[in-house]
Design an enzyme around this catalytic site. Structure first.
Site, mmCIF file in Angstrom:
data_model
loop_
_atom_site.group_PDB
_atom_site.id
_atom_site.type_symbol
_atom_site.label_atom_id
_atom_site.label_comp_id
_atom_site.label_asym_id
_atom_site.label_seq_id
_atom_site.Cartn_x
_atom_site.Cartn_y
_atom_site.Cartn_z
ATOM 1 N N ASP A 54 0.829 -1.184 -0.120
ATOM 2 C CA ASP A 54 -0.168 0.019 -0.026
ATOM 3 C C ASP A 54 0.926 1.228 -0.104
ATOM 4 O O ASP A 54 1.714 1.540 0.814
ATOM 5 C CB ASP A 54 -0.709 -0.106 1.154
ATOM 6 C CG ASP A 54 -1.856 -1.038 1.070
ATOM 7 O OD1 ASP A 54 -2.298 -1.508 0.223
ATOM 8 O OD2 ASP A 54 -2.358 -1.468 2.342
ATOM 9 N N ASP A 89 -14.003 -4.098 -2.487
ATOM 10 C CA ASP A 89 -14.024 -3.993 -0.934
ATOM 11 C C ASP A 89 -15.337 -4.455 -0.432
ATOM 12 O O ASP A 89 -16.106 -3.522 -1.027
ATOM 13 C CB ASP A 89 -13.345 -2.571 -0.679
ATOM 14 C CG ASP A 89 -11.870 -2.385 -1.082
ATOM 15 O OD1 ASP A 89 -11.191 -3.472 -1.332
ATOM 16 O OD2 ASP A 89 -11.412 -1.236 -1.141
#
Length: 253
Positions: free
Chosen positions: A11, A130
């Protein structure tokens, strides 16, 4: 039998690898190029590189970081974050990525999946989903913008639609499990893998060796993704693969 893949996730925020819980309280972990190179040498099957604030900041993925990372790694590199157009796909693939992950932009304009698949091939198009369980427990909704926006879309229906539109792989993150270290969301992962015929990468919640075995044993996922476990050296990729091999899970050592 297809080998199961172990994928570290980077990330990236403003050019640095970060880690948080449920996408907040981000801590600096290091330089993405050096970290990617390390995972490449450790035997990772792929690397996922997500520019996590590109979409919320309304900017494009950092091409230079992708380019420098791609020069150092010799395994498939999936890049996501801030990719909104077919031109963005082209630019990132040109910089050295093998696959492109789209999330918010696919929800806002599902035709992007088809247009990109027609131009670059379905194997290039990864749809990141997600999901968060609905309060009444009736299923999961798709959330976007780093989990900040509930779209009201049913995650299972969206996964099926993404496949129909030409997506080649799903990167599935359980927002309920993300950062908790309590294990992958088996129920959610199972529901999605049963609904589609394309590879699914399980993500969110891995905290120990057993969690990798659980997700492969109890769901039909093709790959397991983890971040902080590897970044903080709690486990190495080799350790995970040797453990899985002992458990009779097919992995590439």
């Amino acid at each position: 039998m297809l080998t199961k893949r172990i994928i570290p996730c980077l990330d990236v925020n403003m050019g640095r690898v970060v880690k948080g819980i449920n996408f907040v309280d981000l801590k600096d972990v290091g330089d993405p190029v050096a970290i990617a190179e390390f995972y490449n040498s450790e035997g990772a099957d792929e690397i996922v590189f997500l520019d996590i604030t590109a979409t919320s900041d309304g900017r494009k993925t950092m091409i230079d970081v992708v380019k420098r990372t791609a020069e150092k790694v010799f395994i498939p590199l999936t890049v996501g974050g801030g990719i909104r157009t077919v031109d963005d796909f082209r630019d990132i693939l040109k910089a050295g990525a093998d696959k492109i992950s789209i999330n918010s932009s696919a929800v806002k304009d599902p035709t992007l999946i088809t247009r990109a698949a027609e131009k670059f091939g379905t194997q290039c198009v990864v749809v990141a989903i997600d999901g968060r369980k609905r309060e009444d427990g009736s299923g999961w909704n798709v959330v976007i913008a780093g989990g900040r926006t509930d779209t009201g879309l049913d995650a299972i229906e969206w996964a099926k639609k993404a496949e129909r539109l030409g997506c080649g792989e799903i990167l599935l993150t359980s927002m309920d499990a993300d950062g908790t270290k309590n294990g992958y969301d088996i129920e959610f992962t199972s529901a999605i893998t049963e609904a589609v015929n394309i590879p699914v990468i399980a993500s969110g919640g891995c905290g120990k060796l057993e969690h990798f075995y659980d997700v492969f044993e109890k769901t039909n996922c093709d790959a397991a993704l983890a971040a902080s476990l590897f970044h903080y050296r709690k486990l190495t990729i080799r350790q995970v693969k040797e453990y899985l091999k002992e458990k009779k899970v097919s992995v590439r050592l």
